[in-house]
Scaffold this motif. Structure first.
Motif, PDB file in Angstrom:
ATOM      1  N   ARG A   1       0.816  -1.195  -0.110  1.00 51.45           N
ATOM      2  CA  ARG A   1       0.078  -0.091  -0.023  1.00 51.45           C
ATOM      3  C   ARG A   1       0.690   1.404  -0.095  1.00 51.45           C
ATOM      4  N   ILE A   2       1.869   1.395   0.924  1.00 52.89           N
ATOM      5  CA  ILE A   2       2.745   2.524   0.925  1.00 52.89           C
ATOM      6  C   ILE A   2       3.602   2.716  -0.386  1.00 52.89           C
ATOM      7  N   VAL A   3       4.230   1.603  -0.874  1.00 54.68           N
ATOM      8  CA  VAL A   3       5.021   1.656  -1.806  1.00 54.68           C
ATOM      9  C   VAL A   3       4.134   2.140  -3.158  1.00 54.68           C
ATOM     10  N   SER A   4       2.990   1.764  -3.463  1.00 53.74           N
ATOM     11  CA  SER A   4       2.214   1.942  -4.543  1.00 53.74           C
ATOM     12  C   SER A   4       1.645   3.604  -4.362  1.00 53.74           C
ATOM     13  N   HIS A   5       1.184   3.792  -3.136  1.00 56.26           N
ATOM     14  CA  HIS A   5       0.840   5.033  -3.220  1.00 56.26           C
ATOM     15  C   HIS A   5       1.904   6.282  -3.143  1.00 56.26           C
ATOM     16  N   ASP A   6       3.013   5.887  -2.746  1.00 55.98           N
ATOM     17  CA  ASP A   6       4.175   6.894  -2.800  1.00 55.98           C
ATOM     18  C   ASP A   6       4.652   6.998  -4.185  1.00 55.98           C
ATOM     19  N   LEU A   7       4.551   5.884  -5.048  1.00 53.55           N
ATOM     20  CA  LEU A   7       5.203   5.918  -6.384  1.00 53.55           C
ATOM     21  C   LEU A   7       3.920   6.714  -7.263  1.00 53.55           C
ATOM     22  N   ARG A   8       2.909   6.899  -6.880  1.00 54.49           N
ATOM     23  CA  ARG A   8       1.835   7.370  -7.650  1.00 54.49           C
ATOM     24  C   ARG A   8       2.095   8.852  -7.840  1.00 54.49           C
ATOM     25  N   THR A   9       2.474   9.488  -6.582  1.00 54.27           N
ATOM     26  CA  THR A   9       2.714  10.919  -6.490  1.00 54.27           C
ATOM     27  C   THR A   9       3.424  11.488  -7.711  1.00 54.27           C
ATOM     28  N   PRO A  10       4.894  11.166  -7.822  1.00 56.65           N
ATOM     29  CA  PRO A  10       5.944  11.542  -8.598  1.00 56.65           C
ATOM     30  C   PRO A  10       5.481  11.277  -9.990  1.00 56.65           C
ATOM     31  N   LEU A  11       4.472   9.924 -10.384  1.00 56.18           N
ATOM     32  CA  LEU A  11       4.418   9.601 -11.554  1.00 56.18           C
ATOM     33  C   LEU A  11       3.154  10.644 -12.165  1.00 56.18           C
ATOM     34  N   THR A  12       2.329  11.073 -11.253  1.00 56.96           N
ATOM     35  CA  THR A  12       1.238  11.990 -11.641  1.00 56.96           C
ATOM     36  C   THR A  12       2.077  13.290 -12.057  1.00 56.96           C
ATOM     37  N   SER A  13       2.878  13.779 -11.411  1.00 59.25           N
ATOM     38  CA  SER A  13       3.721  14.916 -11.556  1.00 59.25           C
ATOM     39  C   SER A  13       4.378  14.888 -13.032  1.00 59.25           C
ATOM     40  N   ILE A  14       5.153  13.652 -13.132  1.00 61.40           N
ATOM     41  CA  ILE A  14       5.741  13.523 -14.514  1.00 61.40           C
ATOM     42  C   ILE A  14       4.979  13.551 -15.776  1.00 61.40           C
ATOM     43  N   GLN A  15       3.575  12.937 -15.496  1.00 66.00           N
ATOM     44  CA  GLN A  15       2.924  12.829 -16.511  1.00 66.00           C
ATOM     45  C   GLN A  15       2.215  14.093 -16.922  1.00 66.00           C
ATOM     46  N   GLY A  16       1.957  15.051 -15.852  1.00 66.96           N
ATOM     47  CA  GLY A  16       1.517  16.441 -16.124  1.00 66.96           C
ATOM     48  C   GLY A  16       2.452  17.145 -16.735  1.00 66.96           C
ATOM     49  N   PHE A  17       3.702  17.242 -16.409  1.00 69.06           N
ATOM     50  CA  PHE A  17       4.803  18.141 -16.995  1.00 69.06           C
ATOM     51  C   PHE A  17       5.195  17.417 -18.533  1.00 69.06           C
ATOM     52  N   ALA A  18       5.017  16.182 -18.721  1.00 67.81           N
ATOM     53  CA  ALA A  18       5.397  15.855 -19.928  1.00 67.81           C
ATOM     54  C   ALA A  18       4.192  16.116 -20.982  1.00 67.81           C
TER      55      ALA A  18
END
Ligand code: ADP
Length: 404
Positions: free
Chosen positions: A171-188
């Motif tokens: 739960r922790i790993v998947s939650h913490d990975l989602r935040t940077p992914l969302t920002s990479i996706q947004g900027f790209a």
């Protein structure tokens, strides 16, 4: 729960049979300890008895006559007790110091597991009594029974803790990975729309690659998160059913499926029977499962291939199938494909990333709907993955009536 009454006034064989039956019926401490302690008291003419289980050197729990357990027993006195038990191999019929009770005789039978005292059966006597050989023999059998149950209970408790920790970790790993992914996706995405200045063709190509990578990683994280909700042994998870239009759900998946840059010449088509009823399904998990199948078909079919998603009314069931004319799967791999973390190592798959969780989730979700999932495939020709959902029981909404 069945009540077991085991009494000492029967033959030894019958007694053993009853003890084994008691243990086999439900091998939990709660169920087994009290009747066995009572029996030990009965056989030995003791005044009372209890059973202590150690998670060395701490006391884990006490079963039996709880109130007899001296309240002033500290961890120190417990340690002393354990040490003493390690010295005394079998039975000690002496008064056990330093405990101050009205009882004159203590009989302590340590239950051992690989040189560790894991628990102890304590019997209390008003006066010191000699025990017959027969009573000691039966007591040893009781201790064997208690050992089985105690070890089983400890293993189960450990397994539960480790499963809890594993789920928490996921739960922790998947939650913490989602935040940077969302920002990479947004900027790209901002770069892709030329908001930050016009990109040349090569730059567009690289941004597309970043976005495709992010999308893949997001789906991986989602899969890991879902897998964390599953019991790894049984694939069981808590169902959340809602009225679901399967045709609409499949159409949404097919329409939204973004083909990666290198697979632009793949075609994805969908067909559906017109009499598919609205069903009571775990819509989120089914969407995840069908998406997994479509994603796989895209991943494992070379560019230019064709993928077909069908929703069919078949007898008393709805079957959703995803077929491709891609690499296909050998019969030997087909057998294990739906197992957790199973991936096929093949030259064609070398650059395809995945977690090996997708099909495990697909089968688990189908089973939870009382259905099934399977594959038909031929190497070099393609594959058909199917999910069957029976039109019965909980899958049906209210009084829709029996299916055709
Ligand atoms: P992942 O795709 O993340 O590795 P899956 O559980 O979804 O995990 O799939 C397990 C394996 O089954 C994949 O590694 C792949 O080798 C094989 N596979 C799945 N779908 C297909 C398909 N449509 N065609 C060929 N092989 C497939």
């Amino acid at each position: 729960m069945t009540e077991f009454h085991i009494t000492a006034d029967q033959g030894e064989a019958a007694l053993m049979r009853d003890i084994l039956r008691l243990i086999a019926h439900e091998p939990t401490l709660e169920h087994v300890v009290s009747p066995l302690v009572e029996l030990a008291v009965d056989i030995t003419d003791a005044e009372a008895g209890f059973y202590l289980v150690f998670e060395s050197p701490r006391l884990l729990r006490v079963a039996g006559d709880h109130d007899l357990f001296p309240e002033d027993w500290s961890d120190e006195s417990l340690k002393e007790l354990v040490n003493k038990l390690e010295e005394e191999l079998y039975v000690s019929a002496n008064v056990f110091e330093p405990f101050n009770t009205r009882y004159q005789g203590w009989l302590l039978m340590p239950v051992r597991m690989r040189n560790n005292t894991i628990s102890v059966l304590c019997l209390l006597f008003e006066s010191t009594t000699a025990l017959s050989d027969e009573a000691i023999e039966i007591l040893s059998a009781l201790v064997d029974g208690l050992r089985i149950v105690t070890v089983t209970a400890r293993n189960m408790a450990r397994q539960e803790t480790s499963l809890r920790n594993q789920n928490e970790f996921v739960r922790i790993v998947s939650h913490d990975l989602r935040t940077p992914l969302t920002s990479i996706q947004g900027f790209a995405s901002m770069l892709e729309t030329d908001m930050m200045g016009e990109l040349n063709e090569k730059q567009h190509h690289f941004v597309d690659k970043i976005l495709a990578g992010v999308a893949q990683m997001t789906s991986l994280v989602d899969n890991i998160q879902d897998a964390g909700r599953f019991d790894p042994e049984t694939g069981f998870y808590e169902m959340e059913r809602i009225p679901t239009d399967l045709v609409e759900l499949v159409r949404r998946i097919v329409d939204s499926n973004l083909l990666p840059a290198e697979k632009q010449e793949l075609t994805v088509v969908m067909t559906a029977d017109d009499d598919i009823p609205i069903l009571n399904l775990d819509s989120v998990m089914l969407e995840r499962s069908i998406t997994n199948l479509v994603d796989n078909a895209i991943k494992y079919t070379p560019n230019g291939g064709k993928i077909e998603v069908k929703v069919r009314h078949a007898g008393g069931a709805v079957v959703i199938s995803v077929s491709d004319n891609g690499y296909g799967i050998s019969p030997e791999h087909q057998k294990n494909l739906f197992q957790r973390h199973y991936r096929i190592r093949r030259r064609e798959h070398r650059r395809v990333r995945g977690s090996g969780l997708g099909l495990f989730i697909v089968r688990s979700v189908a089973l939870q709907h009382q259905g099934d999932a399977w594959v038909e495939s031929e190497e070099g020709k393609g594959s058909i993955f199917s999910i069957l959902l029976p039109l019965s029981d909980d899958n049906i909404i209210g009084d829709q009536g029996a299916p055709v």
